[in-house]
Design an enzyme around this catalytic site. Structure first.
Site, PDB file in Angstrom:
ATOM      1  N   ASP B  46       0.840  -1.193   0.000  1.00  0.00           N
ATOM      2  CA  ASP B  46       0.000   0.000   0.000  1.00  0.00           C
ATOM      3  C   ASP B  46       0.880   1.250   0.000  1.00  0.00           C
ATOM      4  O   ASP B  46       1.630   1.475   0.945  1.00  0.00           O
ATOM      5  CB  ASP B  46      -0.901  -0.005   1.240  1.00  0.00           C
ATOM      6  N   TYR B  51       3.158   9.866  -0.504  1.00  0.00           N
ATOM      7  CA  TYR B  51       4.266   9.366   0.305  1.00  0.00           C
ATOM      8  C   TYR B  51       5.624   9.602  -0.362  1.00  0.00           C
ATOM      9  O   TYR B  51       6.657   9.437   0.268  1.00  0.00           O
ATOM     10  CB  TYR B  51       4.108   7.865   0.589  1.00  0.00           C
ATOM     11  N   LYS B  76      -2.729   5.922  -4.320  1.00  0.00           N
ATOM     12  CA  LYS B  76      -3.797   6.839  -3.990  1.00  0.00           C
ATOM     13  C   LYS B  76      -3.632   8.174  -4.732  1.00  0.00           C
ATOM     14  O   LYS B  76      -2.528   8.661  -4.937  1.00  0.00           O
ATOM     15  CB  LYS B  76      -3.810   7.115  -2.479  1.00  0.00           C
ATOM     16  N   HIS B 109      -7.320   9.613  -1.856  1.00  0.00           N
ATOM     17  CA  HIS B 109      -6.627   9.603  -0.573  1.00  0.00           C
ATOM     18  C   HIS B 109      -7.435  10.261   0.540  1.00  0.00           C
ATOM     19  O   HIS B 109      -7.614   9.696   1.624  1.00  0.00           O
ATOM     20  CB  HIS B 109      -5.271  10.302  -0.732  1.00  0.00           C
TER      21      HIS B 109
END
Lengths: 125, 157
Positions: B46, B51, B76, B109
């Site tokens: 994931d 990120y 996401k 997200h």
């Protein structure tokens, strides 16, 4: 269009049951982020106690709790030992009473560690 | 290795119930961490554009020696890309960064209801209290892009 998955903050201190239940009713799978409440569960006596009964760590107990509740979890770690530890949760089971003991740790909104999705409005540059 | 239960999604696909997350893993550590996870037996990763480590996730998956079909990859849509055209571009960028032909799950997200004036134009009030919507998205398929865009057909305030 019904989503396939809803990814929400969910752990023993924030059961988020209303959203979780909505998902169950509508066939939306629930993914739980911050599954161990950013590590806070590691110091929890009740959880440690259950761990001792099974020879498992608090993290393993909580990840197992998630699995038994039907949640999808993806704990994060950069430590090889913890990456391995988090994976070893399929060789034991929690009983009904242990699951309820963990459920009982819910603090509701007081347990939320991350932003509230209804209010969060951060947009990167 | 296949002791991890599979959860069946409402579109008939399955996802390993236990996966490996990379939130707050810096890009310099991500390929190694994901590589280790795959070696241990994780088959679900994931990540998210937010990120900053999609490239390294993709690298680890591609270098693992596993068939693409054996690993479930989630990413996401980042905040700020909710307009349909932006979402399309963001999805393409995510695929490009991962270096994969498809991803198994693409989530919105954060719903950002205060910026977008209310609920998603998708069925149900399930956007209340929820942090992501999910669209299963595969590249090259006209329906995949339109699914993302139909989930995001809300006008910003």
């Amino acid at each position: 269009m019904t989503p396939a998955v809803n990814q929400i903050e969910l752990h023993p201190y924030l059961l988020n049951e209303q959203v979780h239940e909505y998902g169950r009713e509508h066939g939306i799978a629930t993914e739980a982020w911050s599954p161990i409440a950013q590590g806070e569960v590691l110091d929890d006596q009740a959880i440690a106690g259950i761990g001792e009964e099974h020879g498992k760590t608090p993290a393993q107990v909580v990840l197992r709790w998630h699995v038994e509740r039907g949640n999808i979890v993806f704990p994060k770690s950069v430590t090889p030992e913890r990456i391995r530890e988090n994976f070893k949760i399929f060789d034991f089971e929690l009983d009904r009473e242990q699951i309820e003991r963990i459920d009982g740790l819910d603090r509701g909104e007081g347990g939320r560690t991350g932003p509230h999705p209804d209010k969060f409005d951060y947009v990167p540059d | 290795m296949s002791e991890v239960p599979q959860v069946e999604l409402n579109d008939g696909h399955t996802i390993p119930q236990l996966g490996f997350g990379v939130f707050q893993i810096g890009p310099e550590d991500t390929a190694d961490a994901v590589g280790q996870a795959l070696e241990v037996g994780y088959r679900h990763i994931d990540t998210a554009e937010m990120y900053g480590n999609e490239k390294q996730v993709g690298e680890a998956v591609r270098n693992s020696g596993l068939n693409r079909a054996e690993v479930f990859v989630t990413s996401k849509l980042n905040n700020g890309f909710h307009r349909p055209d932006d979402a399309r571009d963001a999805f393409d960028a995510t695929l490009g960064d991962l270096g994969l032909d498809y991803i198994d799950l693409f989530l919105i997200h954060w719903p950002l209801p205060t910026l977008y004036g209310g609920d998603f134009v998708s069925p149900g009030r399930c956007s209340r209290n929820s942090s992501a919507r999910a669209v299963r998205a595969r590249s090259g398929s006209p329906t995949s892009r339109s699914s993302i865009c139909s989930a995001l057909t809300r006008k910003p305030t």
